[in-house]
Structure formats: C-alpha cells, structure tokens
Enzyme design. Sequence first.
Site, PDB file in Angstrom:
ATOM      1  N   HIS A 172       8.727 147.314   7.019  1.00 40.58           N
ATOM      2  CA  HIS A 172       7.795 148.194   7.745  1.00 40.58           C
ATOM      3  C   HIS A 172       6.393 147.589   7.752  1.00 40.58           C
ATOM      4  CE1 HIS A 172      10.605 151.446   8.116  1.00 40.58           C
ATOM      5  NE2 HIS A 172      10.644 151.755   6.831  1.00 40.58           N
ATOM      6  N   ASP A 196      13.651 156.978   8.880  1.00 36.88           N
ATOM      7  CA  ASP A 196      13.080 156.070   9.880  1.00 36.88           C
ATOM      8  C   ASP A 196      13.673 156.340  11.258  1.00 36.88           C
ATOM      9  OD1 ASP A 196      11.553 154.691   7.983  1.00 36.88           O
ATOM     10  OD2 ASP A 196      13.300 153.518   7.396  1.00 36.88           O
ATOM     11  N   HIS A 255      12.835 146.605   2.124  1.00 33.48           N
ATOM     12  CA  HIS A 255      12.838 147.531   3.258  1.00 33.48           C
ATOM     13  C   HIS A 255      11.399 147.950   3.596  1.00 33.48           C
ATOM     14  CE1 HIS A 255      14.459 151.400   5.204  1.00 33.48           C
ATOM     15  NE2 HIS A 255      13.178 151.662   5.040  1.00 33.48           N
ATOM     16  N   GLU A 256      10.632 148.312   2.553  1.00 30.01           N
ATOM     17  CA  GLU A 256       9.238 148.739   2.764  1.00 30.01           C
ATOM     18  C   GLU A 256       8.395 147.588   3.315  1.00 30.01           C
ATOM     19  OE1 GLU A 256       8.702 151.822   2.713  1.00 30.01           O
ATOM     20  OE2 GLU A 256      10.622 152.235   1.760  1.00 30.01           O
TER      21      GLU A 256
HETATM   22 ZN    ZN Z   1      11.970 153.061   5.907  1.00 28.43          ZN
END
Ligand code: ZN
Length: 273
Positions: A78, A173, A74-75
């Site tokens: 980004h 987010d 997930h990171e």
């Molecule tokens: Zn996030």
Amino acid sequence: MDHPFFSKPTAADRRDRWSWHLGRILGIPTRIHASFALVLVWIGFSTWSAAHSSLAVLFGLGFALAVFTCVLLHEFGHALVARRFGIETRRITLLPIGGVAELERSPSDPRAELWIAAAGPAVNLGIAAALALAGFALGSFGAGGLVSVVLSGLVWANLMLGLFNLVPAFPMDGGRVFRALASKRVGQLRATQLAAKLGRFLAVGFGAWGLFGGNPVLVLVAAFVWFAAGRELASVRHQVQQRQAFERVQAFAGPPPSRDHASRDQVFYVWRG
Ligand code: ZN
C-alpha cells in the site's frame, strides 16, 4: 548518512512507548504494537497444550512471525504504491489483528485509491504464487517433512490474506477497490454506503460464526469489522458535508482558500491489512 533502505527510529518515532520501533524501512517508521506480545503468548500456549514439545512451540512462533512478516509486506505494498501517487505514509504498525499503514492523506482520485488498495492483496497473492512455484520446482510439496509443511502453510496463509482482503466490503481493501470502481457511477458517498453495509453484514456473519463455533478471535474480528465499517462511512459523510458547506461558502465569498489550508483539514486515512 542514513541508509536508503533502513535507518534507526528517530526520537519523534520513539514517542509512542507502547510499541517496539523497528526503525525506518524505506523511510517509513515501522513498529510493532506491545499487544502483539499477547498473540505470541497465545500461540506458544496453544501449541504447547496441543503438542507438549518445545520444538513445536518454537516452530509455531517461527511460522507466526513469517506470516506477520507477510502482513508487513502487504502494508508496504500500500505504502509504496501510495508514494508513486505522491502520498507519503506516516507509519506502519503491526497489531494483533493485522497491519495498519497510515497514509498522510486520502487519495482524491479514484484511480489512485484503486491501485493503492489493490497493492496490498496483490503482494500476498504474489508471495503465494512465488512460493507455490518454488515448491513445485524443488519438488518439496510431495516430499513431506518440514520444508513442505512450511511452504504449503505459507502459500495457504498468503492466499487467505490476499483473498480475504479482496472481499468488496469495508474495512477490507476490496471495499476500497469496490468504492473506487463504483464511485464513478453512483458517487463516492453512495459507493461507500454500499461497501460499509456489506462490511456490517459480513461482521454479523463472522460474529454469529464465532459465537456458535466458540471462536473468540472471530468475534473480535467481527466487532472490529463492524466499527471500522461505520467509521469509514462517518468519515466520508463528514467529508461530503464539508465539501458541500465549502461550496456554499465559496458561492458567496468567491476565491477558494490556498491549497495549504485545504490540506490541513484532511483526515488520517487508515488501511488495514
Ligand atoms: Zn491492506
């Protein structure tokens, strides 16, 4: 020569002694904070007291590691989309409460903020969809057994990670997605205020749920959401004040300073997954 996908952590990366440094993945220093060990101890302990079997403990730990790998992905969602917008990531840290990707600077363009913020939850929803498809294709959902349990558990965990982070409130987010969309209409400060207020409202809800339901982890999450929402609001207020002060000075003094000077004032930007 360093491998483009993975290289060892540098001496500068290793300066933080409270982390286990995995290395540089796609050029980004990636580490696991020492407090993460507490999560593993807690999972091990609670699985042992529920099942009294070392196999169950091993399974619990393995499953937790798989879920936290999804948090790391997930990171990276980004970080890699930020890279496409010309913003590098200083480091990615895995903490007990989630992951953090620290971007070098905050995106000034709302469109960039929208895509960078949405990329994290999109990774989890993508993983959930891929695993669900694989489960149906292999016919393992109806079959029962370990594969079915792991697959459906991971689909569920990724769905939760994706959807929870899309809640339009800071520090999730979704709060950034909301701000990016709303700032065109009501301005960045007002949009941040709205998302931060919603974040605090949510924090009170989590806190009450955790307190009355006897869930200390939820109370911790609530405290984290409360403070992070306030910090985001304070940071945007500060930026707006700086910008206004800068514009007043500019009106008197004329030429703007070099880009170099402007970029040195930028605040760290933290994305939590
Ligand atoms: Zn996030």
